[in-house]
Design a protein around this motif. Structure first.
Motif, PDB file in Angstrom:
ATOM      1  N   LEU A  10      58.679  35.101  49.746  1.00  0.00           N
ATOM      2  CA  LEU A  10      59.594  33.959  49.705  1.00  0.00           C
ATOM      3  C   LEU A  10      59.260  33.038  48.532  1.00  0.00           C
ATOM      4  CD1 LEU A  10      59.888  33.068  53.485  1.00  0.00           C
ATOM      5  CD2 LEU A  10      61.641  34.064  52.012  1.00  0.00           C
ATOM      6  N   PHE A  11      57.969  32.836  48.266  1.00  0.00           N
ATOM      7  CA  PHE A  11      57.552  32.036  47.121  1.00  0.00           C
ATOM      8  C   PHE A  11      58.041  32.671  45.819  1.00  0.00           C
ATOM      9  CE2 PHE A  11      54.378  31.810  43.708  1.00  0.00           C
ATOM     10  CZ  PHE A  11      54.482  30.472  43.390  1.00  0.00           C
ATOM     11  N   LEU A  12      57.877  33.979  45.696  1.00  0.00           N
ATOM     12  CA  LEU A  12      58.321  34.664  44.476  1.00  0.00           C
ATOM     13  C   LEU A  12      59.820  34.519  44.271  1.00  0.00           C
ATOM     14  CD1 LEU A  12      56.255  37.974  44.581  1.00  0.00           C
ATOM     15  CD2 LEU A  12      55.841  35.955  43.199  1.00  0.00           C
ATOM     16  N   ARG A  13      60.560  34.615  45.361  1.00  0.00           N
ATOM     17  CA  ARG A  13      62.013  34.521  45.257  1.00  0.00           C
ATOM     18  C   ARG A  13      62.453  33.114  44.872  1.00  0.00           C
ATOM     19  NH1 ARG A  13      65.627  35.944  50.315  1.00  0.00           N
ATOM     20  NH2 ARG A  13      64.854  33.913  50.929  1.00  0.00           N
ATOM     21  N   GLU A  14      61.833  32.104  45.481  1.00  0.00           N
ATOM     22  CA  GLU A  14      62.230  30.716  45.191  1.00  0.00           C
ATOM     23  C   GLU A  14      61.820  30.279  43.791  1.00  0.00           C
ATOM     24  OE1 GLU A  14      60.881  27.987  48.113  1.00  0.00           O
ATOM     25  OE2 GLU A  14      61.836  29.074  49.762  1.00  0.00           O
ATOM     26  N   GLU A  15      60.617  30.656  43.366  1.00  0.00           N
ATOM     27  CA  GLU A  15      60.082  30.188  42.086  1.00  0.00           C
ATOM     28  C   GLU A  15      60.400  31.123  40.925  1.00  0.00           C
ATOM     29  OE1 GLU A  15      58.594  27.239  41.666  1.00  0.00           O
ATOM     30  OE2 GLU A  15      58.885  26.817  43.794  1.00  0.00           O
ATOM     31  N   LYS A  16      61.060  32.239  41.209  1.00  0.00           N
ATOM     32  CA  LYS A  16      61.429  33.231  40.192  1.00  0.00           C
ATOM     33  C   LYS A  16      60.201  33.726  39.430  1.00  0.00           C
ATOM     34  CE  LYS A  16      66.099  32.226  40.237  1.00  0.00           C
ATOM     35  NZ  LYS A  16      66.225  31.912  41.614  1.00  0.00           N
ATOM     36  N   LYS A  17      59.159  34.061  40.160  1.00  0.00           N
ATOM     37  CA  LYS A  17      57.910  34.555  39.579  1.00  0.00           C
ATOM     38  C   LYS A  17      57.795  36.069  39.780  1.00  0.00           C
ATOM     39  CE  LYS A  17      56.144  30.404  38.785  1.00  0.00           C
ATOM     40  NZ  LYS A  17      55.899  29.849  37.494  1.00  0.00           N
ATOM     41  N   TRP A  18      58.824  36.803  39.387  1.00  0.00           N
ATOM     42  CA  TRP A  18      58.862  38.240  39.623  1.00  0.00           C
ATOM     43  C   TRP A  18      57.806  38.996  38.834  1.00  0.00           C
ATOM     44  CZ3 TRP A  18      61.147  38.970  43.851  1.00  0.00           C
ATOM     45  CH2 TRP A  18      62.273  38.227  44.213  1.00  0.00           C
ATOM     46  N   TRP A  19      57.279  38.396  37.763  1.00  0.00           N
ATOM     47  CA  TRP A  19      56.271  39.069  36.956  1.00  0.00           C
ATOM     48  C   TRP A  19      54.942  39.197  37.698  1.00  0.00           C
ATOM     49  CZ3 TRP A  19      51.980  36.129  36.074  1.00  0.00           C
ATOM     50  CH2 TRP A  19      52.121  34.752  36.244  1.00  0.00           C
ATOM     51  N   ILE A  21      54.592  40.453  40.722  1.00  0.00           N
ATOM     52  CA  ILE A  21      54.599  41.629  41.598  1.00  0.00           C
ATOM     53  C   ILE A  21      53.798  42.785  41.004  1.00  0.00           C
ATOM     54  CG2 ILE A  21      56.064  43.387  42.672  1.00  0.00           C
ATOM     55  CD1 ILE A  21      58.081  41.179  43.219  1.00  0.00           C
ATOM     56  N   PRO A  22      54.021  43.190  39.737  1.00  0.00           N
ATOM     57  CA  PRO A  22      53.202  44.290  39.197  1.00  0.00           C
ATOM     58  C   PRO A  22      51.708  43.956  39.156  1.00  0.00           C
ATOM     59  CG  PRO A  22      55.075  43.872  37.767  1.00  0.00           C
ATOM     60  CD  PRO A  22      55.051  42.787  38.795  1.00  0.00           C
ATOM     61  N   LEU A  23      51.391  42.707  38.882  1.00  0.00           N
ATOM     62  CA  LEU A  23      49.990  42.289  38.841  1.00  0.00           C
ATOM     63  C   LEU A  23      49.329  42.443  40.217  1.00  0.00           C
ATOM     64  CD1 LEU A  23      47.961  40.952  36.852  1.00  0.00           C
ATOM     65  CD2 LEU A  23      48.666  38.791  37.818  1.00  0.00           C
ATOM     66  N   VAL A  24      50.007  42.016  41.241  1.00  0.00           N
ATOM     67  CA  VAL A  24      49.476  42.129  42.603  1.00  0.00           C
ATOM     68  C   VAL A  24      49.343  43.595  43.005  1.00  0.00           C
ATOM     69  CG1 VAL A  24      49.982  41.651  45.034  1.00  0.00           C
ATOM     70  CG2 VAL A  24      50.290  39.865  43.318  1.00  0.00           C
ATOM     71  N   VAL A  25      50.315  44.414  42.648  1.00  0.00           N
ATOM     72  CA  VAL A  25      50.268  45.836  42.983  1.00  0.00           C
ATOM     73  C   VAL A  25      49.074  46.500  42.303  1.00  0.00           C
ATOM     74  CG1 VAL A  25      51.466  48.041  42.688  1.00  0.00           C
ATOM     75  CG2 VAL A  25      52.718  46.043  43.492  1.00  0.00           C
ATOM     76  N   ILE A  26      48.839  46.174  41.032  1.00  0.00           N
ATOM     77  CA  ILE A  26      47.701  46.750  40.314  1.00  0.00           C
ATOM     78  C   ILE A  26      46.389  46.328  40.959  1.00  0.00           C
ATOM     79  CG2 ILE A  26      46.433  46.657  38.132  1.00  0.00           C
ATOM     80  CD1 ILE A  26      49.185  46.624  36.738  1.00  0.00           C
ATOM     81  N   PHE A  27      46.262  45.054  41.331  1.00  0.00           N
ATOM     82  CA  PHE A  27      45.051  44.596  41.997  1.00  0.00           C
ATOM     83  C   PHE A  27      44.837  45.307  43.333  1.00  0.00           C
ATOM     84  CE2 PHE A  27      45.133  40.349  39.609  1.00  0.00           C
ATOM     85  CZ  PHE A  27      44.213  40.805  38.684  1.00  0.00           C
ATOM     86  N   LEU A  28      45.904  45.512  44.091  1.00  0.00           N
ATOM     87  CA  LEU A  28      45.775  46.210  45.365  1.00  0.00           C
ATOM     88  C   LEU A  28      45.367  47.662  45.169  1.00  0.00           C
ATOM     89  CD1 LEU A  28      48.818  44.781  47.349  1.00  0.00           C
ATOM     90  CD2 LEU A  28      46.395  44.302  47.719  1.00  0.00           C
ATOM     91  N   LEU A  29      45.917  48.321  44.148  1.00  0.00           N
ATOM     92  CA  LEU A  29      45.539  49.704  43.869  1.00  0.00           C
ATOM     93  C   LEU A  29      44.075  49.800  43.435  1.00  0.00           C
ATOM     94  CD1 LEU A  29      48.713  51.048  42.038  1.00  0.00           C
ATOM     95  CD2 LEU A  29      47.898  51.645  44.322  1.00  0.00           C
TER      96      LEU A  29
END
Length: 50
Positions: A10-19, A21-29
């Protein structure tokens, strides 16, 4: 845990911080690789001796 993920999306959607998502995915991997290979044959290659 799911509440945290939902709030983060919800934070990403409201603040338009879509960039973020790839960073979080890489950290999780990377975290998954470290956890899954911690006690395996790959461990000596991940933590080389000086």
């Amino acid at each position: 845990m799911w509440r945290l993920c939902k709030n983060f999306l919800l934070f990403l959607r409201e603040e338009k911080k879509w960039w973020l998502i790839p960073l979080v995915v890489i950290f999780l991997l990377l975290a998954a690789v470290f956890v899954l290979t911690g006690n395996s044959v790959l461990a000596p290659f991940m933590y080389p001796v000086r």
